[in-house]
Structure formats: structure tokens, C-alpha cells
Design a protein around this motif. Structure first.
Motif, short mmCIF file in Angstrom:
data_model
loop_
_atom_site.label_atom_id
_atom_site.label_comp_id
_atom_site.label_asym_id
_atom_site.label_seq_id
_atom_site.Cartn_x
_atom_site.Cartn_y
_atom_site.Cartn_z
N ALA A 76 0.81 -1.22 0.00
CA ALA A 76 0.00 0.00 0.00
C ALA A 76 0.84 1.27 0.00
N THR A 77 0.38 2.25 -0.78
CA THR A 77 0.88 3.62 -0.65
C THR A 77 -0.26 4.42 -0.04
N ARG A 78 -0.27 5.73 -0.18
CA ARG A 78 -1.39 6.47 0.36
C ARG A 78 -1.93 7.47 -0.64
N VAL A 129 10.63 -2.83 0.97
CA VAL A 129 9.38 -2.34 1.55
C VAL A 129 8.70 -3.45 2.35
N HIS A 169 7.54 -3.33 6.46
CA HIS A 169 6.26 -3.70 7.07
C HIS A 169 6.48 -4.70 8.21
N GLU A 204 7.04 7.26 0.32
CA GLU A 204 5.59 7.19 0.24
C GLU A 204 5.05 5.85 0.73
N ARG A 205 5.86 4.81 0.63
CA ARG A 205 5.41 3.47 1.02
C ARG A 205 5.76 3.11 2.46
N CYS A 206 6.43 4.01 3.16
CA CYS A 206 6.88 3.68 4.53
C CYS A 206 6.57 4.80 5.52
N PHE A 262 4.88 5.11 8.26
CA PHE A 262 4.22 4.46 9.39
C PHE A 262 4.20 5.40 10.58
N SER A 314 2.79 13.97 -2.29
CA SER A 314 2.84 12.96 -1.25
C SER A 314 1.49 12.56 -0.70
N VAL A 315 1.23 12.74 0.61
CA VAL A 315 0.20 11.93 1.22
C VAL A 315 -0.66 12.69 2.21
N THR A 362 0.85 5.08 6.17
CA THR A 362 0.85 3.82 5.43
C THR A 362 0.03 2.77 6.18
#
Length: 252
Positions: A8-10, A140, A144, A190-192, A194, A214-215, A219
Motif C-alpha cells: 500500500a501507498t497512500r 518495503v 512492514h 511514500e510506502r513507509c 508508518f 505525497s500523502v 501507510t
């Protein structure tokens, strides 16, 4: 072997730090000293800390501009477990902070591009379309897994006692350099994102991250897909759990 689902990205949009609870760091460890001031001036309103230039980027006991100790880097769960045991032992042995003491925090660095580079090298030696399809997935996926491990560790009785005494709990630092250009560095970030973690980007990757918008939120942890990636790598004989830096993953 089924089709892999991207982790997942956001959604697009600006990153409200209070919502995502993620701190962006400026990684200047490989930035020429004469360019650091300019890079920091550009990013001052965006970043919460800076990794300054150092003569040896692999040295232990590194500190950020704000005094945070950077431990690691770790490249897999086994290294992470070992380091967390040591950090807990150090925390329990440390004197209880006084009312005016402000103990420095510890960030555990996990290098996403370094993990990808190690695993990619093993996949390239294996060859074939299926191995090629797994390139750039391990880093990635490992993030997780480590985030989930950290959440469990910090709920343990040992860390509960340490934090009750005023010892700051460690947190994860996702580093996106070296080995990743600005676009891939921004994609890693973008994928991390958290909650409760930090993401370190090179000056160029940080500019790209900001320009891309970005977001708007953190995540989503996806252990199902992360474990699926681990399982497929294991099928190839690549053990993500025991991956260590500066050493190719065990294959065969």
C-alpha cells in the motif's frame, strides 16, 4: 506463482505531520559539506531533523543534528531482534532520568535500498522472469515486518518498565539513500510512512517527495502481502530474515 499485489501507498495530497505522525529527516551524510547549508535552508520548513555529513557513514554511535542516536543499520528481522535486545539491556542498565534530564532518543535505521540491492543481486544470479518480477520488493516488505515487530516489542514488559522510568522508546528510521535516485527515494518514502517513525531522504529525493504532493495519511500495514513476498523469496532460496549488510543473501 500468483500476481503480486503492490504494497500500500497512500492517497495524494500534502502530508499533515500531526495526522501521519511521521517525521521527515534530511539525509546529508553523502552531501558535500559546502552544499549542506543550502540543502537545509531549502528543507527547513519540512524536516524535523538532519543527518549531517560524516567521514564514515557506517560508523556506530552516529547522532543527528538534534542529538538523536542512530543505531544500525539493520537489514532484516534477525539483526533487528538482536539490536532491540541490546537496546533494552542498555535501557534497563541506564540510571533513572531525573526530573530535569532529557534522555536522547534512539532511531533504529533500516536501509530500504540496501535491502533491495542485496536481494536484487541474489535474484539476478538466479535469473528468469519470475525472479526478475521480485526485484525491488524486499525492502518495503521488510519495512512492514519490522514495523510490526517494533510494535510488539514496545508492548513487552521490559520496554514497559523502561519507558515507565522515563527512558525513551526507540523508533524506526527508514533511510532511502544511497542507491536510490530521487524518484525511487520519494517512492520508498511514500510506502513507509508508518506512524511514530521517521523517513530520511537525500536533498534531491526530499524535493521530489514534496513536489509529488505525497500523502494525507499514514501507510496501512499489510503483513499479508509482506509475508507473501517473504514466502516467494524463500522459494527462491533467499532468506530475508537473516539478511545482513555488505553480504549477498544466502541462495540455493
Amino acid at each position: 506463482m500468483g500476481t503480486l499485489v503492490p504494497l500500500a501507498t497512500r492517497p495524494l495530497g500534502p502530508l499533515p505531520r500531526a495526522v501521519a505522525d511521521v517525521t521527515l529527516w534530511l539525509d546529508c551524510r553523502r552531501t558535500p559539506p559546502e552544499a549542506v547549508a543550502r540543502s537545509f535552508a531549502e528543507a527547513a520548513r519540512t524536516v524535523g531533523d538532519t543527518l549531517p555529513p560524516v567521514a564514515d557513514v557506517t560508523s556506530a554511535g552516529r547522532r543527528t543534528a538534534n542529538g538523536t542516536t542512530v543505531a544500525g543499520p539493520v537489514h532484516g528481522p534477525a539483526q533487528f531482534r538482536h539490536l532491540m535486545r541490546r537496546l533494552l539491556s542498555d535501557a534497563m542498565a541506564a540510571p533513572t532520568p531525573g526530573p530535569r534530564d532529557r534522555p536522547g532518543g534512539v532511531a533504529v535505521e533500516y536501509s530500504i535500498p540496501a535491502v533491495d540491492a542485496l536481494v536484487n543481486a541474489g535474484l539476478d544470479r538466479i535469473g528468469g522472469c519470475e525472479a526478475k518480477a521480485m526485484r525491488f520488493r524486499a525492502g518495503v516488505a521488510g519495512a512492514h515486518l519490522l514495523y510490526d515487530m517494533l510494535r510488539h516489542d514496545l508492548r513487552s514488559p521490559g520496554w514497559a518498565r523502561a519507558t515507565a522510568r522515563g527512558i525513551p522508546a526507540p523508533y524506526l528510521l527508514w533511510s532511502t539513500a544511497p542507491g536510490a535516485g530521487p524518484d525511487r527515494g520519494a517512492e520508498y518514502a511514500e510506502r513507509c510512512l508508518f506512524p511514530g517513525t521517521a523517513v530520511a531522504l537525500s536533498p534531491a529525493a526530499l524535493r521530489t517527495f514534496v513536489e509529488r504532493g505525497s500523502v494525507t495519511g499514514p501507510t496501512a500495514l499489510d503483513l499479508v502481502e509482506a509475508r507473501r513476498v517473504v514466502g516467494i523469496l524463500d522459494w527462491f532460496g533467499i532468506r530475508l530474515d537473516t539478511l545482513v549488510g555488505a553480504q549477498a543473501p544466502t541462495t540455493g
